[in-house]
Motif scaffolding. Structure first.
Motif, mmCIF file in Angstrom:
data_model
loop_
_atom_site.group_PDB
_atom_site.id
_atom_site.type_symbol
_atom_site.label_atom_id
_atom_site.label_comp_id
_atom_site.label_asym_id
_atom_site.label_seq_id
_atom_site.Cartn_x
_atom_site.Cartn_y
_atom_site.Cartn_z
ATOM 1 N N ILE A 162 -7.650 -10.108 -13.969
ATOM 2 C CA ILE A 162 -7.611 -8.641 -13.852
ATOM 3 C C ILE A 162 -8.954 -8.178 -13.314
ATOM 4 O O ILE A 162 -10.002 -8.476 -13.899
ATOM 5 C CB ILE A 162 -7.336 -7.990 -15.215
ATOM 6 N N LYS A 167 -9.428 -1.831 -17.510
ATOM 7 C CA LYS A 167 -8.996 -3.237 -17.583
ATOM 8 C C LYS A 167 -9.287 -3.888 -18.937
ATOM 9 O O LYS A 167 -8.455 -4.613 -19.470
ATOM 10 C CB LYS A 167 -9.539 -4.071 -16.421
ATOM 11 N N GLU A 189 -0.715 -6.022 -7.510
ATOM 12 C CA GLU A 189 -0.845 -7.373 -8.071
ATOM 13 C C GLU A 189 -0.130 -8.336 -7.145
ATOM 14 O O GLU A 189 0.914 -8.025 -6.584
ATOM 15 C CB GLU A 189 -0.324 -7.465 -9.507
#
Length: 245
Positions: free
Chosen positions: A37, A45, A222
């Motif tokens: 991340i 995060k 992502e």
């Protein structure tokens, strides 16, 4: 567990007063997957990572771990946490215990292992992180890199099903970063499920199966490391990558 999904995150939200830090994050993490991340400071995060074992109590949404909704008030969170290893930025070792004592503490205290079994496991883990000779020393005699390797060994002593790493190298001197990342790389090769908040783009690129970009409390993008770094779609991510690479 469906399709080896270990953690399901559904519309996760977290506010501190009027400050919305997580604005609806949904994702799945599969067994054996390494998820890195990344994102700018203050993007949420670490809050997201700490929510996965309820160190941060979500304001909304659900987290399903191994088929159990851990955000339900009925769930015994401490029991679930035993399967989730956590490694922090600061090492949080107990200064009054030896290194081996630090590793043995939780499994013995929680009645998961006998002293003998925990002692044997601690010896194995000290070898694994390359510090068998440090068993009887105390944390203040170790370098930052060594402390972080011991913190990893301590988390592994519980035989967790997933390991969460919250910027595990950001408090280290540059020359110590490599030794910690090497242990993490080996864990990944052994099939450990890992979720890693990191500034180390090289690690994210080489070791992760998937890289997640969080900004403004949502997942903006992502993808596989190859696509994520080589062909970013989101303008905010393109800007971020141009600054960090």
């Amino acid at each position: 567990m469906k399709d080896n999904i270990l953690i399901e995150v559904k519309n996760l939200q977290k506010s501190f007063g009027d400050n919305n830090v997580l604005n609806g994050i949904s994702t799945n993490i599969s067994q054996g997957e390494v998820v890195a991340i990344v994102g700018p400071s203050g993007c949420g995060k670490s809050t997201f990572l700490r929510s996965l074992n309820l160190l941060e109590e979500p304001t909304g949404g659900e987290i399903i771990f191994e088929g159990v909704n851990i955000t339900s008030p009925k769930t015994n969170v401490d029991k679930m946490r035993q399967k989730i290893g956590m490694v922090f930025q600061q090492f949080n070792l107990f200064p009054n215990h030896t290194i081996k004592g630090n590793i043995m503490l939780a499994p013995v205290k929680l009645g998961i292992m006998s002293k003998e079994a925990a002692s044997q496991r601690a010896d194995e883990l000290l070898k694994r992180v390359g510090l068998p000779e440090k068993a009887d020393t105390y944390p203040d005699m170790l370098s930052g890199g060594q402390k972080q390797r011991i913190a990893i060994a301590r988390a592994l002593a519980m035989n967790p099903d997933v390991m969460l790493f919250d910027e595990p190298t950001s408090a280290l001197d540059p020359e110590m970063v490599g030794e910690v990342l090497e242990i993490m790389r080996e864990l990944a090769q052994d099939g450990m499920t890992m979720v890693v908040v990191t500034h180390e783009m090289g690690f994210a690129r080489e070791v992760a199966n998937r890289v997640m970009f969080i900004d403004e409390g949502v997942i903006k993008e992502e993808n596989t490391p190859q696509e994520f770094f080589g062909n970013p779609q989101n303008p905010r991510l393109r800007d971020f990558i141009s600054k960090v690479l």
